[in-house]
Structures are given as structure tokens and as C-alpha cells.
Scaffold this motif. Sequence first.
Motif, PDB file in Angstrom:
ATOM      1  N   ASP A  53       0.823  -1.213   0.000  1.00  0.00           N
ATOM      2  CA  ASP A  53       0.000   0.000   0.000  1.00  0.00           C
ATOM      3  C   ASP A  53       0.855   1.260   0.000  1.00  0.00           C
ATOM      4  OD1 ASP A  53      -2.353  -1.479   0.021  1.00  0.00           O
ATOM      5  OD2 ASP A  53      -2.421  -1.562   2.210  1.00  0.00           O
ATOM      6  N   SER A  54       2.138   1.111   0.300  1.00  0.00           N
ATOM      7  CA  SER A  54       3.073   2.247   0.282  1.00  0.00           C
ATOM      8  C   SER A  54       3.859   2.321  -1.022  1.00  0.00           C
ATOM      9  CB  SER A  54       4.033   2.145   1.469  1.00  0.00           C
ATOM     10  OG  SER A  54       3.339   2.190   2.697  1.00  0.00           O
ATOM     11  N   ASP A  55       3.454   1.577  -2.027  1.00  0.00           N
ATOM     12  CA  ASP A  55       4.148   1.566  -3.317  1.00  0.00           C
ATOM     13  C   ASP A  55       4.247   2.984  -3.882  1.00  0.00           C
ATOM     14  OD1 ASP A  55       4.319   1.267  -6.397  1.00  0.00           O
ATOM     15  OD2 ASP A  55       4.712  -0.770  -5.660  1.00  0.00           O
ATOM     16  N   ALA A  56       5.381   3.303  -4.478  1.00  0.00           N
ATOM     17  CA  ALA A  56       5.625   4.641  -5.011  1.00  0.00           C
ATOM     18  C   ALA A  56       4.631   5.031  -6.102  1.00  0.00           C
ATOM     19  CB  ALA A  56       7.054   4.728  -5.560  1.00  0.00           C
ATOM     20  N   TYR A  57       4.012   4.040  -6.717  1.00  0.00           N
ATOM     21  CA  TYR A  57       3.049   4.339  -7.783  1.00  0.00           C
ATOM     22  C   TYR A  57       1.942   5.262  -7.295  1.00  0.00           C
ATOM     23  CZ  TYR A  57      -0.819   3.690 -11.047  1.00  0.00           C
ATOM     24  OH  TYR A  57      -1.858   3.904 -11.931  1.00  0.00           O
ATOM     25  N   PHE A  58       1.474   5.029  -6.092  1.00  0.00           N
ATOM     26  CA  PHE A  58       0.323   5.792  -5.588  1.00  0.00           C
ATOM     27  C   PHE A  58       0.675   7.248  -5.322  1.00  0.00           C
ATOM     28  CE2 PHE A  58      -0.515   1.362  -4.199  1.00  0.00           C
ATOM     29  CZ  PHE A  58      -1.589   1.124  -5.054  1.00  0.00           C
ATOM     30  N   ALA A  59       1.926   7.511  -4.962  1.00  0.00           N
ATOM     31  CA  ALA A  59       2.346   8.896  -4.729  1.00  0.00           C
ATOM     32  C   ALA A  59       2.539   9.643  -6.039  1.00  0.00           C
ATOM     33  CB  ALA A  59       3.638   8.911  -3.917  1.00  0.00           C
ATOM     34  N   SER A  60       2.732   8.906  -7.130  1.00  0.00           N
ATOM     35  CA  SER A  60       3.024   9.551  -8.409  1.00  0.00           C
ATOM     36  C   SER A  60       1.813   9.668  -9.319  1.00  0.00           C
ATOM     37  CB  SER A  60       4.118   8.765  -9.144  1.00  0.00           C
ATOM     38  OG  SER A  60       3.663   7.457  -9.452  1.00  0.00           O
ATOM     39  N   ASP A  62      -1.353  10.647  -8.671  1.00  0.00           N
ATOM     40  CA  ASP A  62      -2.345  11.701  -8.407  1.00  0.00           C
ATOM     41  C   ASP A  62      -1.618  12.940  -7.909  1.00  0.00           C
ATOM     42  OD1 ASP A  62      -4.375  13.369  -7.588  1.00  0.00           O
ATOM     43  OD2 ASP A  62      -5.553  11.790  -6.643  1.00  0.00           O
ATOM     44  N   ALA A  63      -1.631  13.978  -8.710  1.00  0.00           N
ATOM     45  CA  ALA A  63      -0.889  15.194  -8.369  1.00  0.00           C
ATOM     46  C   ALA A  63      -1.556  15.993  -7.263  1.00  0.00           C
ATOM     47  CB  ALA A  63      -0.733  16.076  -9.610  1.00  0.00           C
ATOM     48  N   THR A  64      -2.816  15.672  -6.918  1.00  0.00           N
ATOM     49  CA  THR A  64      -3.538  16.474  -5.933  1.00  0.00           C
ATOM     50  C   THR A  64      -3.271  16.038  -4.500  1.00  0.00           C
ATOM     51  OG1 THR A  64      -5.501  15.056  -6.007  1.00  0.00           O
ATOM     52  CG2 THR A  64      -5.369  16.858  -7.607  1.00  0.00           C
ATOM     53  N   ILE A  65      -2.627  14.889  -4.313  1.00  0.00           N
ATOM     54  CA  ILE A  65      -2.365  14.411  -2.956  1.00  0.00           C
ATOM     55  C   ILE A  65      -1.043  13.663  -2.927  1.00  0.00           C
ATOM     56  CG2 ILE A  65      -3.574  12.194  -3.234  1.00  0.00           C
ATOM     57  CD1 ILE A  65      -4.591  12.614  -0.314  1.00  0.00           C
ATOM     58  N   ALA A 145      -9.358   6.858  -6.491  1.00  0.00           N
ATOM     59  CA  ALA A 145     -10.085   8.130  -6.313  1.00  0.00           C
ATOM     60  C   ALA A 145      -9.915   8.628  -4.886  1.00  0.00           C
ATOM     61  CB  ALA A 145     -11.554   7.934  -6.666  1.00  0.00           C
ATOM     62  N   PHE A 146      -8.701   9.049  -4.571  1.00  0.00           N
ATOM     63  CA  PHE A 146      -8.399   9.496  -3.205  1.00  0.00           C
ATOM     64  C   PHE A 146      -9.270  10.679  -2.788  1.00  0.00           C
ATOM     65  CE2 PHE A 146      -4.024   7.861  -4.424  1.00  0.00           C
ATOM     66  CZ  PHE A 146      -4.141   6.685  -3.694  1.00  0.00           C
ATOM     67  N   ASP A 147      -9.575  11.566  -3.746  1.00  0.00           N
ATOM     68  CA  ASP A 147     -10.334  12.765  -3.405  1.00  0.00           C
ATOM     69  C   ASP A 147     -11.793  12.475  -3.055  1.00  0.00           C
ATOM     70  OD1 ASP A 147     -10.965  12.011  -5.994  1.00  0.00           O
ATOM     71  OD2 ASP A 147     -11.215  14.063  -6.704  1.00  0.00           O
ATOM     72  N   SER A 148     -12.254  11.260  -3.324  1.00  0.00           N
ATOM     73  CA  SER A 148     -13.634  10.912  -2.982  1.00  0.00           C
ATOM     74  C   SER A 148     -13.768  10.480  -1.529  1.00  0.00           C
ATOM     75  CB  SER A 148     -14.138   9.790  -3.892  1.00  0.00           C
ATOM     76  OG  SER A 148     -13.444   8.572  -3.635  1.00  0.00           O
ATOM     77  N   LEU A 149     -12.627  10.268  -0.863  1.00  0.00           N
ATOM     78  CA  LEU A 149     -12.635   9.813   0.522  1.00  0.00           C
ATOM     79  C   LEU A 149     -12.583  10.991   1.488  1.00  0.00           C
ATOM     80  CD1 LEU A 149     -11.983   7.155  -0.926  1.00  0.00           C
ATOM     81  CD2 LEU A 149     -10.340   6.637   0.893  1.00  0.00           C
ATOM     82  N   ALA A 150     -13.385  10.927   2.538  1.00  0.00           N
ATOM     83  CA  ALA A 150     -13.343  11.920   3.619  1.00  0.00           C
ATOM     84  C   ALA A 150     -12.975  11.191   4.903  1.00  0.00           C
ATOM     85  CB  ALA A 150     -14.694  12.605   3.777  1.00  0.00           C
ATOM     86  N   TYR A 151     -12.013  11.746   5.636  1.00  0.00           N
ATOM     87  CA  TYR A 151     -11.568  11.132   6.895  1.00  0.00           C
ATOM     88  C   TYR A 151     -12.673  11.274   7.930  1.00  0.00           C
ATOM     89  CZ  TYR A 151      -8.418  10.166  10.859  1.00  0.00           C
ATOM     90  OH  TYR A 151      -7.819   9.638  11.987  1.00  0.00           O
ATOM     91  N   PHE A 152     -13.124  10.148   8.465  1.00  0.00           N
ATOM     92  CA  PHE A 152     -14.353  10.124   9.254  1.00  0.00           C
ATOM     93  C   PHE A 152     -14.122   9.825  10.740  1.00  0.00           C
ATOM     94  CE2 PHE A 152     -18.001   7.699  10.928  1.00  0.00           C
ATOM     95  CZ  PHE A 152     -19.028   8.611  10.725  1.00  0.00           C
ATOM     96  N   ALA A 153     -13.302   8.834  11.063  1.00  0.00           N
ATOM     97  CA  ALA A 153     -13.153   8.425  12.466  1.00  0.00           C
ATOM     98  C   ALA A 153     -11.856   7.656  12.649  1.00  0.00           C
ATOM     99  CB  ALA A 153     -14.337   7.567  12.913  1.00  0.00           C
ATOM    100  N   HIS A 154     -11.459   7.536  13.923  1.00  0.00           N
ATOM    101  CA  HIS A 154     -10.223   6.833  14.289  1.00  0.00           C
ATOM    102  C   HIS A 154     -10.515   5.986  15.520  1.00  0.00           C
ATOM    103  CE1 HIS A 154      -5.657   7.226  15.481  1.00  0.00           C
ATOM    104  NE2 HIS A 154      -6.021   5.983  15.222  1.00  0.00           N
ATOM    105  N   TRP A 155     -10.414   4.668  15.366  1.00  0.00           N
ATOM    106  CA  TRP A 155     -10.691   3.737  16.450  1.00  0.00           C
ATOM    107  C   TRP A 155      -9.484   2.848  16.709  1.00  0.00           C
ATOM    108  CZ3 TRP A 155     -15.232   3.311  19.325  1.00  0.00           C
ATOM    109  CH2 TRP A 155     -16.303   4.091  18.885  1.00  0.00           C
ATOM    110  N   ILE A 156      -9.167   2.645  17.983  1.00  0.00           N
ATOM    111  CA  ILE A 156      -8.101   1.729  18.382  1.00  0.00           C
ATOM    112  C   ILE A 156      -8.709   0.649  19.268  1.00  0.00           C
ATOM    113  CG2 ILE A 156      -5.896   1.476  19.582  1.00  0.00           C
ATOM    114  CD1 ILE A 156      -5.265   4.357  18.891  1.00  0.00           C
ATOM    115  N   THR A 157      -8.511  -0.607  18.901  1.00  0.00           N
ATOM    116  CA  THR A 157      -9.060  -1.732  19.655  1.00  0.00           C
ATOM    117  C   THR A 157      -8.588  -1.676  21.105  1.00  0.00           C
ATOM    118  OG1 THR A 157      -8.857  -3.010  17.616  1.00  0.00           O
ATOM    119  CG2 THR A 157      -9.344  -4.235  19.630  1.00  0.00           C
ATOM    120  N   PRO A 158      -9.450  -1.975  22.076  1.00  0.00           N
ATOM    121  CA  PRO A 158      -9.041  -1.932  23.489  1.00  0.00           C
ATOM    122  C   PRO A 158      -7.877  -2.867  23.791  1.00  0.00           C
ATOM    123  CG  PRO A 158     -11.429  -2.137  23.297  1.00  0.00           C
ATOM    124  CD  PRO A 158     -10.875  -2.331  21.924  1.00  0.00           C
TER     125      PRO A 158
END
Length: 559
Positions: A53-60, A62-65, A145-158
Motif C-alpha cells: 500500500d506504500s508503493d511509489a506508484y500511488f504517490a506519483s 495523483d498530483a492532488t495528494i 479516487a483518493f479525493d472521494s474519501l473523507a476522513y471520518f473516524a479513528h478507532w483503536i481496539t481496546p
Amino acid sequence: MKDVHVAPRPAATLILVRDRREGMEVFMMQRTHKAAFVPGGYVFPGGALDAADSDAYFASCDATINDELASGILGVEAGGLAYLVAAIRECFEESGLLLARDRDGRTVKLAGQPDEAEYAALRKQLSDADMDFAGFCRSRQLVPAFDSLAYFAHWITPVGVPRRFDTRFFLAVAPDFQTPAHDDGETIAHEWIRPADALSRHRAGELDMMFATVKTLELLGRFDNAQDLLKHVRSMQSVPVNRPRVATGTKGRRVLLQGDHAYAEVGKLDPAGTGKASSDILPGVVTRLSERVARIAAPNPGFMTGPGTNSYLVQSGEDFAIIDPGPAIAEHVERLLAQANGRIRWILTTHTHLDHSPAAALIKERTGAQRIGMPAPDQERQDRDYQPDSVIRDGDRIPLGACTLRAIHTPGHASNHVCYLLEEERLLFTGDHIMQGSTVVINPPDGDMRAYLASLAKLKAFDVAYLAPGHGFLMDQPHAVIDRITAHRLTREEKVVASLRDAGQATIAELLPVVYDDVPKERHAMAARSLLAHLNKLKDEGQASVTDERWSLAERNPY
């Protein structure tokens, strides 16, 4: 104890919503009953991050993020973009729904298209790990389509759970022209459902869901359509971290979130997350707060006392000090004496209201213990029979042998109010100066709002880890608690000033329903006392005046 050290795995979840005539729907999937995590449960698509998921392809692509921007949004030092990749990848692997565009910016369409079978085959290769998501996107020249995602919540398992995840939840409107299909591996069913219907079926026992899923559906259910929901999520200034804690109450297992009364105490008493700490305060039940300190609540629960008045026993060798012996209720006195084996040497009172000090006389009669505190003011609702053997002063240190209590005079709720700091544990016994679950009543003439706010500010100079209130559970982050109380009082004062400005002149009875319009009418009698305290403060500061019981803002001298 080893489960405390199980590090949560980074993970991502994608919540897909769509609008229908009947209302907004959310996409949910049922996990296989063979799953190690939430077997048979209904979830949103998602899973752990992969290295790819950290592959360099994804950073290259989409110029918007880029990773720096994504990391800033998520509040991580680096690697933020991988969470967005994982959310889109997991959704496609589990459901067949793909948030992506081709190189010309056109949204991918799968339903009824000639290449639908090819995408299904590629999806299977992804699930079987014969291809990674970067390779899949390269092969089809796709851009997530990274721009279609909105950061919604952050949960950490107990803590205490063998499989833990640090999960970022994202929200998106479902893509058109795509048909979902569960994979018959990790997921065995799927459906579009209104949040309210999902919650109703969960309560009926038809849908098994995790706590975080339930809370997410509750929030989604507040919105009528996807656009209003998405607009709200994109407008959020920050996304808080949800770190649930598990406790046991009178009704069994209970999951707590920050803001729940028992949250801080459960974290302190049960760091391993065994779930054995209590989410209830019950009269007569001993709660061991540390090796030195135990709490027993008196059997006087009520509107003003919450679950009851807390009496604290501080042990020093074989001897005990008691802080706030409570009301003169025989069964409570016997419980305190039994817990201390009758070896109470010191009786300290934070103040002399009738639910805090009257038992001192009974305990002294049985043990000969020394009463330490300040004399009772000559006012109503005071224990006027209380006479300390030793009158405490601000800053006095009371040596108990193996530990020391420091007295801090904190007038406001009562003129003779004292907090006690157990220096070795940085534990502050706050009496009624700081309570949990209700606002402290400031009742003139002995109650003084100006003194109360000054006393709150005074406490911030001390090194304190936890607050032990006269009513309620332990509270952490003392400075934040004090700031919150102070802000609440000053906001109320602003309403008083604004109401006086609008009215010109008004009695307390006229101001009360305006200033306390957010307080139930059955509480207005006590609210009137705090309103008087606010008005007295404004008068003492030269901001208000009173004539024939009618209050007004003071005229300002222009010179």
C-alpha cells in the motif's frame, strides 16, 4: 498482562453510502463465521495495511495528494497515503466496489460492462495475493479516487484483546454503475441498509456488530442524505481518537469511551484490559484505587450526590486517615470502621456540608481519631456541630507516616472548603470543589463565584495526576478538567451579561429562564442560587448593580 503490549496493526475501513427514496443507505458485509476477528459480524469493508500500500506508484499517480498531505490529515508522521490506498483496496477485494478513475479521469464502471469479468478475475488475483494493488492499478492504468474519501473516524481496539487494530475510517459516496459482490471467503453476505434499520436489527439480535460499528451507524443515522453527511465530515476540524475500554457493571460487560464517567478510572485500575474494573459506584462496595487508597461510597445517592458521597481511606502502615467520612449513616460508619480494622487515626473533612462531615463525630467516638479541617460557617445546610480538633490552614502538610497530605484552601462552593493532595501519588481529593457528572452549585452567601474561579486557577499550580472527587469516579487530565469547568462558568457569565444588556433591568426570576434555558426546569431552584453567585461576582467587579432586587449592567465612566 502481556496483552497490554500487543501493538495494534494499522488498518483502514471504507464506509460507502448512497441515497434512495426511502433514505440514505450504508453498505455492510457479513464476515465469515470462521474469521478470527468478528466472526459472523456485520462490518464495513476494510482491513490491515499491506506493505504494497506504500508503493511509489500511488504517490506519483495523483498530483492532488501526496504522503505528506495525507499524513497531515491523519495526524501521523509518515505513511498516511497508505491508509487511503488500503481503504480503497480492501473495499474492492471484499466487495468488488472500486473507487478509481482511468487516466482520462473517468470513473470506473463495472456493472454490465464488457470488462466486468476481467475485473472479477483481477480481484481474485488480489485476494489470492497473486498480484498487489499497485500492480493491478498499473495494469489497468487506474488512479485510486483518493479525493472521494473523507476522513471520518479513528478507532483503536481496546487493550486486552489478542487482535488489535489502529483503524482509520473513511467515508465516500458509492460509485455508480457498479454491483457489489461478497467474495465468499472473508465475507459471506452483503446488503445496503438504512442505519436506523441496521441498529434496530442489531438490538433485536439479528445483526452482530462491533461497538465501533454501532457508534458509527448512530452517527450516520443523524443525516438524511449522503451529501449533507459528506459535507459535515469534510467540515470537521479534527478527528478524535476513540480508545474504548472494557469494564464490568451491574448489567455485565460494558464498553466505555472517553467522556464516560468511569473511563479514566478503568484505565488506571485495569491497564491490562481484563474488564474486571467496575463501571459503577455502589454504596458500601470497596474500590481499591491504589495500594494506599480505597473508596467507599455512602448509601445516599440522589440528585445532588450522584451515586453517593465518596469516603476515602488512606493507609499508612497499620493506620488509616479518612477523607470525608460522609453523612451520619450507621451502616456507612460500620463499613468504614471494618475496612480500616478500627485503626482510623485521622479524620479529614473537605468541608462541612451535611453529606460530608457528620459521620466524623461517630467515628471519633469509636476510635479517638483526630478531626482535621476548618470550622463550619454559620449558615444553613452546614454541620454546625462539627468542631475540628486541629484547624487546617492553606499549605499545611499532614504527615501520616509513610505518606503526606497537603491542604489547599479552595473556597467557592463553601468558604471552608479544603482539597487534599496525596503528594506521593499526585492524587488530589477535591470534595465538592470539582465533582463529576454535575455542575457544582455556588450558593451565596457562603458560596462565592469569584472565589470559586480563583480556587480553580490556584489548583493548576500543583502537580496532579488524578482528581478524586467527593462524588463520582477518578478523573485524569486535571488541567483540562479545570479549563473545561472554567470555560463553562465564563460562558454562563457571558449569558448573564447578554441577558442584562437585552433586558436593561431584570430580577433573578426574569433572568433565570433565559440564562439557564438549557437546564431542565426542575433544576431551576438550584440554578437560581448559582445565578445569584454570578451576579454577585459581576457586582464585586463593578460590572453590575442591583436596586430593589432588579439587576442591571453598571454604567461605565467614560473618563
